[in-house]
Each structure stands twice: as structure tokens, then as C-alpha cells.
Scaffold this motif. Structure first.
Motif, PDB file in Angstrom:
ATOM      1  N   MET A 153       0.802  -1.123  -0.050  1.00 59.81           N
ATOM      2  CA  MET A 153      -0.074   0.255   0.018  1.00 59.81           C
ATOM      3  C   MET A 153       0.916   1.100   0.102  1.00 59.81           C
ATOM      4  O   MET A 153       1.741   1.402   0.878  1.00 59.81           O
ATOM      5  N   GLY A 154       0.474   2.319  -0.895  1.00 60.06           N
ATOM      6  CA  GLY A 154       1.293   3.413  -0.835  1.00 60.06           C
ATOM      7  C   GLY A 154       0.477   4.416   0.238  1.00 60.06           C
ATOM      8  O   GLY A 154      -0.122   4.080   1.202  1.00 60.06           O
ATOM      9  N   THR A 156      -0.860   8.537   1.075  1.00 59.75           N
ATOM     10  CA  THR A 156      -1.221   9.944   0.407  1.00 59.75           C
ATOM     11  C   THR A 156      -1.417  11.048   1.547  1.00 59.75           C
ATOM     12  O   THR A 156      -1.720  10.497   2.618  1.00 59.75           O
ATOM     13  N   HIS A 167       1.378  11.817  -3.208  1.00 62.72           N
ATOM     14  CA  HIS A 167       1.010  10.397  -3.374  1.00 62.72           C
ATOM     15  C   HIS A 167       2.337   9.791  -3.541  1.00 62.72           C
ATOM     16  O   HIS A 167       3.049  10.279  -4.063  1.00 62.72           O
ATOM     17  N   SER A 168       2.496   8.611  -2.911  1.00 63.18           N
ATOM     18  CA  SER A 168       3.412   7.360  -3.032  1.00 63.18           C
ATOM     19  C   SER A 168       2.797   6.111  -3.490  1.00 63.18           C
ATOM     20  O   SER A 168       1.695   5.667  -3.122  1.00 63.18           O
ATOM     21  N   TYR A 169       3.601   5.606  -4.381  1.00 61.96           N
ATOM     22  CA  TYR A 169       3.040   4.087  -4.936  1.00 61.96           C
ATOM     23  C   TYR A 169       4.080   3.211  -4.716  1.00 61.96           C
ATOM     24  O   TYR A 169       5.421   3.591  -5.111  1.00 61.96           O
ATOM     25  N   ARG A 170       3.919   2.018  -4.391  1.00 64.20           N
ATOM     26  CA  ARG A 170       5.040   1.036  -4.409  1.00 64.20           C
ATOM     27  C   ARG A 170       4.694   0.076  -5.786  1.00 64.20           C
ATOM     28  O   ARG A 170       3.636  -0.470  -5.968  1.00 64.20           O
ATOM     29  N   VAL A 171       5.717   0.148  -6.624  1.00 65.80           N
ATOM     30  CA  VAL A 171       5.341  -0.478  -7.964  1.00 65.80           C
ATOM     31  C   VAL A 171       6.633  -1.642  -8.157  1.00 65.80           C
ATOM     32  O   VAL A 171       7.809  -1.273  -7.864  1.00 65.80           O
TER      33      VAL A 171
END
Length: 203
Positions: A153-154, A156, A167-171
Motif C-alpha cells: 500500500m502506498g 497519500t 501520493h506515493s506508490y510501490r511498484v
């Protein structure tokens, strides 16, 4: 114990190859033909074309159990290309389905712990209890990887500044590789690839 000619105590000599400390299985002492370890590339066991190999010895008996090939540069590249080709589809697989793969893996490890421990004891010289601990410490990370949906989970944060949200995302990143030391042959590889794979990378 018996006295030598100089009056000093001497210990009886152990027979060469005697099994004293390791719990390596007796089967290893009876094995007459050492197998060549295949490579695992693109979901297939592939015989290596390498001209050099490293013998795998049972420390308790000094029997050669197998020969591990020193993979060629082209074989290494083939593994990388297979992982690269698998990445687009795997990285787009839902995170819940990736976690289900680890659920199956942890069940298999639990089911085959004794077999894995015997292999480690045969090839590495650890006692069976120590070898089972090696497997178990790796299993803990596989279990941890089963919770990857929440781990990925990122974050926000709205209004971090005026009219600015973050916002941050883990990809997934792509193809991963690991170099594991010899002393924990199950635990440390299991520290590496389960999390790399469940987060959407190929390995």
C-alpha cells in the motif's frame, strides 16, 4: 586410551570417513554416481553446457553427491532474458494472486521440511535440528510475503502545502537477482526471492 612410547596419552584414531558429528543420511554414503545439477531457466530444468563444475561433498563422508556447473555467460543471459520476458505479464498480475503463489509455497515448505533438512545435512554438514531451523527461518519470510497486499500500500497526504497533495506508490522494478552465501542454503535465498516476486518483480 593407551600410552605411547613416550608415556603420553594418545587417543584412538577414527576411521577415515567415519560419521561422528553430522546427521547426514546413510544414503549419501551409498550413492555411487554423482548427478549434475541442472539449471532452472524459463520454468524448465536445463542441462548446463558448462565445462567447469564444483563438486558437492558430504562433509561427514567426503562422498561427492553432485556436481554444480559454473554456468556460462550465455546461460546467465538466457536466465535474465527469460525473467525480462515474464516481467510485463507478472507485474500486471493482481497482488492478491501473487500472494496466493506464496501461500502455496509456504504449504509445500512445511510439507517437505524434513526432506529439505536432510538435503542440507547431507550437503552442508549441519545437524538435522540446525538444518530444520535454517528452513524455518526462511519459511517465516515466505509467510510474511503472503501479506504483500497490505505491504504494498502506498501513502497519500492531502494539502501538504497550499493546493498540493502528495501520493506515493510501490511498484515493481523489473528483473532481480540474488547472491546467497553458502552457510544458510535455505534461509537466505528465502529472504530474497519471495518478497521480490510477490511485489511484482521477476527473479
Amino acid at each position: 586410551m593407551k600410552r605411547g612410547t613416550a608415556g603420553r596419552a594418545s587417543r584412538p584414531m577414527l576411521a577415515r570417513g567415519a560419521r561422528c558429528f553430522s546427521t547426514a543420511s546413510a544414503a549419501s554414503a551409498l550413492r555411487t554416481e554423482a548427478l549434475a545439477v541442472p539449471l532452472f531457466i524459463n520454468n524448465k530444468l536445463v542441462p548446463s553446457m558448462a565445462t567447469e563444475s564444483i563438486p558437492v561433498r558430504c562433509p561427514a563422508t567426503q562422498d561427492i553427491l553432485a556436481h554444480t556447473p559454473i554456468a556460462t555467460a550465455s546461460e546467465m543471459q538466457a536466465a535474465v532474458e527469460a525473467a525480462r520476458a515474464a516481467f510485463p505479464k507478472w507485474s500486471q498480475t493482481s497482488v492478491s494472486n501473487r500472494a496466493r503463489v506464496m501461500l502455496k509455497l509456504q504449504a509445500l515448505i512445511r510439507e517437505r521440511t524434513d526432506d529439505l533438512a536432510r538435503l542440507i545435512s547431507d550437503e552442508h554438514g549441519k545437524t538435522l535440528d540446525d538444518a530444520k531451523g535454517d528452513v524455518f527461518r526462511g519459511l517465516e519470510v515466505v509467510e510474511y510475503a503472503c501479506s504483500v497486499p497490505s505491504l504494498m500500500m502506498g501513502e497519500t497526504l492531502p494539502n501538504v502545502a497550499t493546493d498540493v497533495d502528495t501520493h506515493s506508490y510501490r511498484v515493481p522494478l523489473g528483473v532481480c537477482a540474488g547472491i546467497a552465501p553458502f552457510n544458510f542454503p535455505a534461509m537466505i535465498p528465502l529472504w530474497m526471492f519471495p518478497l521480490a516476486v510477490t511485489t511484482g518483480n521477476t527473479y
